[in-house]
Scaffold this motif. Sequence first.
Motif, PDB file in Angstrom:
ATOM      1  N   VAL A 117       0.835  -1.201   0.000  1.00 27.74           N
ATOM      2  CA  VAL A 117       0.000   0.000   0.000  1.00 27.74           C
ATOM      3  C   VAL A 117       0.870   1.252   0.000  1.00 27.74           C
ATOM      4  O   VAL A 117       0.510   2.275  -0.597  1.00 27.74           O
ATOM      5  CB  VAL A 117      -0.943  -0.013   1.221  1.00 27.74           C
ATOM      6  CG1 VAL A 117      -1.753   1.280   1.288  1.00 27.74           C
ATOM      7  CG2 VAL A 117      -1.874  -1.218   1.168  1.00 27.74           C
ATOM      8  N   ALA A 118       2.044   1.174   0.622  1.00 28.32           N
ATOM      9  CA  ALA A 118       2.948   2.331   0.674  1.00 28.32           C
ATOM     10  C   ALA A 118       3.359   2.793  -0.721  1.00 28.32           C
ATOM     11  O   ALA A 118       3.582   3.988  -0.941  1.00 28.32           O
ATOM     12  CB  ALA A 118       4.185   1.984   1.495  1.00 28.32           C
ATOM     13  N   PHE A 119       3.453   1.879  -1.670  1.00 19.73           N
ATOM     14  CA  PHE A 119       3.798   2.236  -3.049  1.00 19.73           C
ATOM     15  C   PHE A 119       2.742   3.173  -3.635  1.00 19.73           C
ATOM     16  O   PHE A 119       3.073   4.203  -4.245  1.00 19.73           O
ATOM     17  CB  PHE A 119       3.908   0.962  -3.892  1.00 19.73           C
ATOM     18  CG  PHE A 119       3.938   1.199  -5.371  1.00 19.73           C
ATOM     19  CD1 PHE A 119       5.111   1.546  -6.006  1.00 19.73           C
ATOM     20  CD2 PHE A 119       2.776   1.059  -6.130  1.00 19.73           C
ATOM     21  CE1 PHE A 119       5.139   1.762  -7.391  1.00 19.73           C
ATOM     22  CE2 PHE A 119       2.787   1.276  -7.499  1.00 19.73           C
ATOM     23  CZ  PHE A 119       3.977   1.619  -8.132  1.00 19.73           C
ATOM     24  N   TYR A 120       1.476   2.848  -3.434  1.00 11.86           N
ATOM     25  CA  TYR A 120       0.384   3.664  -3.974  1.00 11.86           C
ATOM     26  C   TYR A 120       0.285   4.996  -3.237  1.00 11.86           C
ATOM     27  O   TYR A 120       0.028   6.040  -3.856  1.00 11.86           O
ATOM     28  CB  TYR A 120      -0.932   2.894  -3.883  1.00 11.86           C
ATOM     29  CG  TYR A 120      -0.932   1.641  -4.721  1.00 11.86           C
ATOM     30  CD1 TYR A 120      -1.230   1.682  -6.071  1.00 11.86           C
ATOM     31  CD2 TYR A 120      -0.607   0.405  -4.164  1.00 11.86           C
ATOM     32  CE1 TYR A 120      -1.212   0.539  -6.859  1.00 11.86           C
ATOM     33  CE2 TYR A 120      -0.590  -0.749  -4.935  1.00 11.86           C
ATOM     34  CZ  TYR A 120      -0.890  -0.677  -6.284  1.00 11.86           C
ATOM     35  OH  TYR A 120      -0.858  -1.806  -7.048  1.00 11.86           O
ATOM     36  N   ALA A 121       0.500   4.969  -1.923  1.00 13.44           N
ATOM     37  CA  ALA A 121       0.453   6.207  -1.150  1.00 13.44           C
ATOM     38  C   ALA A 121       1.544   7.181  -1.601  1.00 13.44           C
ATOM     39  O   ALA A 121       1.296   8.380  -1.751  1.00 13.44           O
ATOM     40  CB  ALA A 121       0.594   5.894   0.336  1.00 13.44           C
ATOM     41  N   GLU A 122       2.736   6.656  -1.845  1.00  7.45           N
ATOM     42  CA  GLU A 122       3.840   7.510  -2.288  1.00  7.45           C
ATOM     43  C   GLU A 122       3.552   8.109  -3.667  1.00  7.45           C
ATOM     44  O   GLU A 122       3.806   9.292  -3.912  1.00  7.45           O
ATOM     45  CB  GLU A 122       5.133   6.704  -2.339  1.00  7.45           C
ATOM     46  CG  GLU A 122       6.351   7.522  -2.773  1.00  7.45           C
ATOM     47  CD  GLU A 122       7.616   6.698  -2.812  1.00  7.45           C
ATOM     48  OE1 GLU A 122       8.672   7.249  -3.197  1.00  7.45           O
ATOM     49  OE2 GLU A 122       7.562   5.489  -2.476  1.00  7.45           O
ATOM     50  N   LYS A 123       3.006   7.298  -4.567  1.00 13.95           N
ATOM     51  CA  LYS A 123       2.693   7.790  -5.911  1.00 13.95           C
ATOM     52  C   LYS A 123       1.652   8.910  -5.870  1.00 13.95           C
ATOM     53  O   LYS A 123       1.703   9.856  -6.665  1.00 13.95           O
ATOM     54  CB  LYS A 123       2.173   6.636  -6.769  1.00 13.95           C
ATOM     55  CG  LYS A 123       3.213   5.596  -7.156  1.00 13.95           C
ATOM     56  CD  LYS A 123       4.164   6.139  -8.204  1.00 13.95           C
ATOM     57  CE  LYS A 123       5.109   5.047  -8.700  1.00 13.95           C
ATOM     58  NZ  LYS A 123       6.075   5.575  -9.697  1.00 13.95           N
ATOM     59  N   ILE A 124       0.691   8.798  -4.951  1.00  6.41           N
ATOM     60  CA  ILE A 124      -0.396   9.772  -4.876  1.00  6.41           C
ATOM     61  C   ILE A 124      -0.004  10.970  -4.019  1.00  6.41           C
ATOM     62  O   ILE A 124      -0.589  12.056  -4.138  1.00  6.41           O
ATOM     63  CB  ILE A 124      -1.668   9.083  -4.344  1.00  6.41           C
ATOM     64  CG1 ILE A 124      -2.138   8.036  -5.377  1.00  6.41           C
ATOM     65  CG2 ILE A 124      -2.790  10.079  -4.069  1.00  6.41           C
ATOM     66  CD1 ILE A 124      -3.261   7.154  -4.892  1.00  6.41           C
ATOM     67  N   GLY A 125       1.010  10.790  -3.159  1.00  2.00           N
ATOM     68  CA  GLY A 125       1.488  11.904  -2.347  1.00  2.00           C
ATOM     69  C   GLY A 125       0.792  12.061  -1.022  1.00  2.00           C
ATOM     70  O   GLY A 125       0.643  13.180  -0.512  1.00  2.00           O
TER      71      GLY A 125
END
Length: 248
Positions: free
Chosen positions: A159-167
Amino acid sequence: MTAGEGKLIGDETAGKPFSAPCAIFIPPDAVHGFQFARGSEGIVATVLADRLALPRASDRAFSEYFTKSRIVPMEGETAGEAAHLQRLFPQLLEEHGNAAVLGRDWLLDMHVTEILVRLARVGVRTSTPEPQGSSSSDSRRLLALETLIAAHFREHRPVAFYAEKIGVSVAQLNRIARREAGASVSRLLARRLIDAARRDLVFTPTPVQAIAYSLGFQDPAYFNRFFRRQTGTTPGVYRETQRRRLAS
């Protein structure tokens, strides 16, 4: 529906009457049935639930619209959209028969998405208020999340991957997902994997082991356990049951 009339049977025992020209939308997992008058005619198109992901993510009003069965009249003020739909359904059927043509699946997706959007346009008012606590920025973030999931769900990213991409933080992204889509990010990822697995199991002859590898699972046995945990049945039993249902 191009000719005739009938009733849509669902939660209401008396049924909801409909008559041509109209379109009828049934959401995934809705218990329903039909009573058609003699001489009724029309086109039936069945698609897997993951085809709803893009139009639902694009607009909250669309997302709400697709949660219920709808009878959409195709006359009067809706005649313009009806003309488009009368063109799209035959094109969808024609493309579906072109199994060996390059780009067939892409065009099928495009036709299905346009049909869904045009159906929803008829019943969705642009002034529909957003639910309390929602915001346009969160809606955009959910759309970004849906787009990222579609691109990366086979990679089994955290989930951290998606959170980082979205900011945003992981906790914030999960709050947005639960508020806007009714599920955590992990749950949305699991749904996307299951939807893809269901599509391949029903509509392709690909062995279960190969489907597992194509979805990013290193161990087919773990894929079997994952599928059963999410659906209550094994991939093999699901394939057999759904194909028998479609054949009938």
